[in-house]
Design a protein around this motif. Structure first.
Motif, PDB file in Angstrom:
ATOM      1  N   ALA A  44       0.818  -1.214   0.000  1.00  0.00           N
ATOM      2  CA  ALA A  44       0.000   0.000   0.000  1.00  0.00           C
ATOM      3  C   ALA A  44       0.847   1.257   0.000  1.00  0.00           C
ATOM      4  O   ALA A  44       0.366   2.340  -0.336  1.00  0.00           O
ATOM      5  CB  ALA A  44      -0.920  -0.003   1.226  1.00  0.00           C
ATOM      6  N   SER A  45       2.091   1.132   0.363  1.00  0.00           N
ATOM      7  CA  SER A  45       2.948   2.301   0.547  1.00  0.00           C
ATOM      8  C   SER A  45       3.284   3.031  -0.750  1.00  0.00           C
ATOM      9  O   SER A  45       3.798   4.150  -0.713  1.00  0.00           O
ATOM     10  CB  SER A  45       4.246   1.897   1.259  1.00  0.00           C
ATOM     11  OG  SER A  45       4.973   0.964   0.480  1.00  0.00           O
ATOM     12  N   ALA A  46       2.980   2.413  -1.889  1.00  0.00           N
ATOM     13  CA  ALA A  46       3.222   3.077  -3.173  1.00  0.00           C
ATOM     14  C   ALA A  46       2.177   4.153  -3.462  1.00  0.00           C
ATOM     15  O   ALA A  46       2.319   4.912  -4.423  1.00  0.00           O
ATOM     16  CB  ALA A  46       3.235   2.052  -4.304  1.00  0.00           C
ATOM     17  N   TYR A  47       1.137   4.225  -2.628  1.00  0.00           N
ATOM     18  CA  TYR A  47       0.011   5.131  -2.877  1.00  0.00           C
ATOM     19  C   TYR A  47      -0.242   6.003  -1.652  1.00  0.00           C
ATOM     20  O   TYR A  47       0.139   5.664  -0.535  1.00  0.00           O
ATOM     21  CB  TYR A  47      -1.245   4.326  -3.221  1.00  0.00           C
ATOM     22  CG  TYR A  47      -1.035   3.411  -4.408  1.00  0.00           C
ATOM     23  CD1 TYR A  47      -1.111   3.897  -5.708  1.00  0.00           C
ATOM     24  CD2 TYR A  47      -0.728   2.063  -4.222  1.00  0.00           C
ATOM     25  CE1 TYR A  47      -0.893   3.066  -6.790  1.00  0.00           C
ATOM     26  CE2 TYR A  47      -0.512   1.222  -5.299  1.00  0.00           C
ATOM     27  CZ  TYR A  47      -0.594   1.728  -6.584  1.00  0.00           C
ATOM     28  OH  TYR A  47      -0.361   0.916  -7.662  1.00  0.00           O
ATOM     29  N   SER A  48      -0.917   7.112  -1.885  1.00  0.00           N
ATOM     30  CA  SER A  48      -1.258   8.001  -0.770  1.00  0.00           C
ATOM     31  C   SER A  48      -2.514   7.542  -0.047  1.00  0.00           C
ATOM     32  O   SER A  48      -2.722   7.888   1.121  1.00  0.00           O
ATOM     33  CB  SER A  48      -1.452   9.434  -1.284  1.00  0.00           C
ATOM     34  OG  SER A  48      -2.505   9.479  -2.236  1.00  0.00           O
ATOM     35  N   ALA A  49      -3.361   6.775  -0.736  1.00  0.00           N
ATOM     36  CA  ALA A  49      -4.612   6.302  -0.149  1.00  0.00           C
ATOM     37  C   ALA A  49      -5.153   5.169  -1.017  1.00  0.00           C
ATOM     38  O   ALA A  49      -4.769   5.025  -2.185  1.00  0.00           O
ATOM     39  CB  ALA A  49      -5.643   7.427  -0.065  1.00  0.00           C
ATOM     40  N   LEU A  50      -6.042   4.377  -0.444  1.00  0.00           N
ATOM     41  CA  LEU A  50      -6.670   3.275  -1.167  1.00  0.00           C
ATOM     42  C   LEU A  50      -8.182   3.495  -1.216  1.00  0.00           C
ATOM     43  O   LEU A  50      -8.795   3.875  -0.212  1.00  0.00           O
ATOM     44  CB  LEU A  50      -6.393   1.943  -0.464  1.00  0.00           C
ATOM     45  CG  LEU A  50      -4.944   1.561  -0.163  1.00  0.00           C
ATOM     46  CD1 LEU A  50      -4.894   0.181   0.501  1.00  0.00           C
ATOM     47  CD2 LEU A  50      -4.088   1.596  -1.419  1.00  0.00           C
ATOM     48  N   VAL A  51      -8.768   3.225  -2.390  1.00  0.00           N
ATOM     49  CA  VAL A  51     -10.213   3.346  -2.573  1.00  0.00           C
ATOM     50  C   VAL A  51     -10.729   2.061  -3.203  1.00  0.00           C
ATOM     51  O   VAL A  51     -10.233   1.642  -4.258  1.00  0.00           O
ATOM     52  CB  VAL A  51     -10.576   4.537  -3.487  1.00  0.00           C
ATOM     53  CG1 VAL A  51     -12.097   4.633  -3.638  1.00  0.00           C
ATOM     54  CG2 VAL A  51     -10.005   5.832  -2.935  1.00  0.00           C
TER      55      VAL A  51
END
Length: 234
Positions: A44-51
């Motif tokens: 998940a750390s590759a992104y600023s947030a998950l949707v």
């Protein structure tokens, strides 16, 4: 800022109005088409947030990507990253964080009212919204609220319509709908077979005044998404 990751689980259940909101805020996103076999990110750390968007499957189905999605949600929660779920996405969040997903007492499909659950969480996350407002529904299952979560929305046909836990927002209802999506869902094979009941609308009823109803829904979505994005931009 890193892009957001948006997970699509069915062709007709993409980000919808959320994409317009992100564009207005100058935020980029990567669309991960789970329905087309896109690989789940290793972290998940590759992104600023998950949707996580909706989908016709159950989070309890033996699909290979579901454990990976649950792992990403738990990782993001541990990192303090914002996570947002719509319908199936909200159920994924619940299951990932220790909740249970199972059949709702009734199928809930079409336009219907939700109301705020009294408390500090709903006051903070739903500031400026009415005590009751109309959103869109399309689900036969629902979630429980994980330990540490706070309920913010309920409806006459589904006790848990939304909860928050940290910077994570899980919704059972749909606030991302557009007129195009309403028409497509109503015109789908499942939509054409719907039989009216107190908790289910027919396709024709869903389409009535859809332009005005979607405009009202977007005003609601603007408020909710803005609150969630406040945490993203901290």
């Amino acid at each position: 800022m890193k892009p957001l990751a948006i997970f699509r689980h069915a062709p007709g259940e993409g980000p919808g109005y959320l994409a317009d909101v992100l564009k207005r805020h100058g935020l980029s996103y990567t669309l991960i088409r789970v329905d087309e076999g896109d690989a789940m990110p290793p972290t998940a750390s590759a992104y600023s947030a998950l949707v996580f968007m909706g989908g016709p499957m159950s989070v309890n189905d033996p699909l290979p990507w579901i454990p990976q999605a649950l792992r990403l949600i738990r990782e993001a929660q541990g990192l303090g990253q914002p996570v947002l779920g719509h319908c199936l996405g909200g159920q994924l969040i619940s299951k990932a964080l220790g909740g249970v997903v199972g059949p709702n007492p009734v199928i809930e499909i079409g336009w219907g009212l939700v109301e705020r659950v009294p408390g500090e969480a709903s006051a903070r996350w739903l500031a400026g919204l009415s005590e009751r407002f109309e959103v869109f529904h399309w689900h036969g299952e629902t979630f429980t609220i994980p330990e540490g979560g706070a309920p913010i929305l309920t409806s006459p046909f589904c006790r848990h319509q939304g909860f928050v836990i940290g910077r994570t927002l899980a919704l059972q209802c749909h606030i991302e709908m557009t007129t195009t999506m309403i028409d497509a869902w109503a015109g789908s094979p499942e939509g054409r077979k719907l039989v009216a009941s107190p908790s289910v609308q027919t396709a024709d009823v869903m389409r009535e005044d859809a332009v005005a109803k979607v405009a009202s829904l977007h005003a609601i979505a603007d408020a909710i998404y803005a609150r969630w994005l406040d945490d993203l931009c901290v």
